[in-house]
Design an enzyme around this catalytic site. Structure first.
Site, PDB file in Angstrom:
ATOM      1  N   GLY A  68      25.442  45.127  -6.910  1.00 44.02           N
ATOM      2  CA  GLY A  68      26.524  44.416  -6.227  1.00 44.02           C
ATOM      3  C   GLY A  68      26.998  45.118  -4.967  1.00 44.02           C
ATOM      4  N   LEU A  69      26.042  45.781  -4.294  1.00 45.59           N
ATOM      5  CA  LEU A  69      26.307  46.365  -2.976  1.00 45.59           C
ATOM      6  C   LEU A  69      27.475  47.364  -3.011  1.00 45.59           C
ATOM      7  CD1 LEU A  69      25.689  43.119  -0.934  1.00 45.59           C
ATOM      8  CD2 LEU A  69      24.282  45.173  -0.843  1.00 45.59           C
ATOM      9  N   CYS A  82      20.630  39.746  -0.433  1.00 41.91           N
ATOM     10  CA  CYS A  82      21.017  40.397  -1.693  1.00 41.91           C
ATOM     11  C   CYS A  82      21.267  39.342  -2.757  1.00 41.91           C
ATOM     12  CB  CYS A  82      22.264  41.248  -1.510  1.00 41.91           C
ATOM     13  SG  CYS A  82      22.809  41.942  -3.084  1.00 41.91           S
ATOM     14  N   ASN A 134      12.930  41.084  -0.635  1.00 43.07           N
ATOM     15  CA  ASN A 134      13.984  41.557  -1.514  1.00 43.07           C
ATOM     16  C   ASN A 134      13.604  41.186  -2.957  1.00 43.07           C
ATOM     17  OD1 ASN A 134      16.458  42.539  -2.514  1.00 43.07           O
ATOM     18  ND2 ASN A 134      17.530  41.905  -0.666  1.00 43.07           N
ATOM     19  N   GLY A 151       7.988  45.809  -2.579  1.00 38.23           N
ATOM     20  CA  GLY A 151       7.998  45.028  -3.825  1.00 38.23           C
ATOM     21  C   GLY A 151       6.973  45.630  -4.770  1.00 38.23           C
ATOM     22  N   GLY A 197      10.481  51.693  -3.392  1.00 36.17           N
ATOM     23  CA  GLY A 197      11.791  51.625  -4.016  1.00 36.17           C
ATOM     24  C   GLY A 197      11.776  52.057  -5.462  1.00 36.17           C
TER      25      GLY A 197
HETATM   26  C1  SIN Z   1      22.649  45.477  -4.785  1.00 39.16           C
HETATM   27  O1  SIN Z   1      23.372  46.367  -4.343  1.00 39.16           O
HETATM   28  O2  SIN Z   1      23.077  44.630  -5.555  1.00 39.16           O
HETATM   29  C2  SIN Z   1      21.187  45.392  -4.368  1.00 39.16           C
HETATM   30  C3  SIN Z   1      21.050  45.085  -2.931  1.00 39.16           C
HETATM   31  C4  SIN Z   1      19.975  44.062  -2.633  1.00 39.16           C
HETATM   32  O3  SIN Z   1      19.174  43.739  -3.503  1.00 39.16           O
HETATM   33  O4  SIN Z   1      19.924  43.555  -1.513  1.00 39.16           O
END
Ligand code: SIN
Length: 316
Positions: free
Chosen positions: A77-78, A135, A199, A251, A273
């Site tokens: 959630g950023l 996101c 993403n 990915g 990642g």
């Molecule tokens: C997140 O912080 O929820 C992930 C960010 C993203 O997937 O863009």
């Protein structure tokens, strides 16, 4: 790594030049502090920082991670400190450690993206901006700009207008769309210099004992090897449509062979990642493995390999 003296591993996103094409993926290495304990940050192509927002944000409820077959779901959630603290603390840390810096930004509105670009304009030492419009972990699905061509265009237009030609803009797209080439077309014509593909995919895991979703936020972004074929397909399709636009591919890359697959599909850079969570040196390992594979195949420059799968198809 094999003898590299005659091999040119460099890549570029418009006027931003990188000594090699292996980057971190935004969200998986914070602002590089943890990885700096394992290797000098200047040894990789660039650190792509966790997407930063205008204000500090605490993120979504816990649990925020769940294991899945060949991957994981995240629902962060950023979470982050907000742009002011990021500029005051994280950028100086990265500069001091010799990293090339790609700053990832995320907003709740088009205006947020404009404000973030204004705050970053003129900050020294940045190589490029990643504009995260995809996101999956936002409360409101309407804020996943990358699922809407008009909203995607509006965000990129505002960032381009604020930055002028100061920094290359790499726009991060979502695979959760019917036609990713159509979204790519919108953001390129709005001024994107490059694209980050892909993403995470929106997913969900239900715990069969509690019989409820495992994640506090219910849904999350699926990453890891399970999504690699989706990423390769997206990179291939977008490179075919826009062969001159550099793509940062990501990915589920966990080995040099995985990275090579994306390069052949059309990626000019690769972000690593999820693999970093299991092995903090994954970025270095993949950098060396990819170089060896390219040299073994007779390439003398990295760039010759970008999109090779398209060329061999045409030749055959
Ligand atoms: C997140 O912080 O929820 C992930 C960010 C993203 O997937 O863009």
């Amino acid at each position: 790594m094999r003898q590299m003296s005659n091999f040119n591993y460099s890549t570029n996103f418009q006027n931003a030049v990188f000594p090699n094409p292996i980057f971190t993926a935004s969200g998986c290495a914070g602002s590089g502090k943890e990885l700096a304990q394992f290797f000098p940050l200047g040894e990789i192509g660039a650190v792509v920082t966790k997407s930063i927002m205008v204000k500090a944000r605490s993120g979504r409820p816990t649990p925020r991670m769940a294991e899945t077959p060949s991957g994981m779901l995240n629902s962060i959630g950023l979470q982050g400190p907000g742009i002011d603290q990021f500029i005051a603390e994280d950028i100086p840390f990265l500069q001091k450690n010799g990293a090339r810096i790609v700053v990832s930004i995320a907003g709740e509105s088009v205006d947020d993206y404009g404000s973030l670009a204004r705050r970053l304009r003129g900050v020294p030492g940045l190589s490029a901006l990643e504009v995260n419009i995809s996101c999956p972990n936002v409360e409101n699905r309407g804020q996943v700009f990358a699922c809407d061509p008009i909203a995607s265009r509006s965000v990129v237009e505002v960032v381009r207008r604020v930055l002028g030609g100061e920094l290359p803009i790499i726009v991060k797209l979502s695979p959760d769309v019917t036609d990713i080439v159509a979204i790519a077309n919108e953001v390129i014509s709005a001024g994107a210099d490059g694209l980050a593909l892909i993403n995470t995919l929106l997913g969900m895991v239900i715990d069969v004992d509690t019989m409820r979703p495992k994640l506090g936020g219910k849904t999350g972004g699926l990453s890891g090897p399970a999504i690699r074929p989706v990423a390769v397909r997206a990179i291939y399709q977008v490179h075919q449509a826009f062969p001159k636009i550099p793509i940062l591919g990501m990915g589920g890359v966990a080995s040099g062979g995985d990275a090579l697959e994306m390069v052949l599909a059309g990626a000019s850079g690769i972000s690593v990642g999820t693999a970093t969570f299991g092995n903090p040196n994954a970025v270095i390992k993949i950098r060396d493995e990819l170089a060896n594979l390219l040299i073994e195949r007779g390439f003398t420059t990295f760039k010759e390999a970008v999109g090779f799968a398209h060329r061999s198809e045409n030749a055959g």
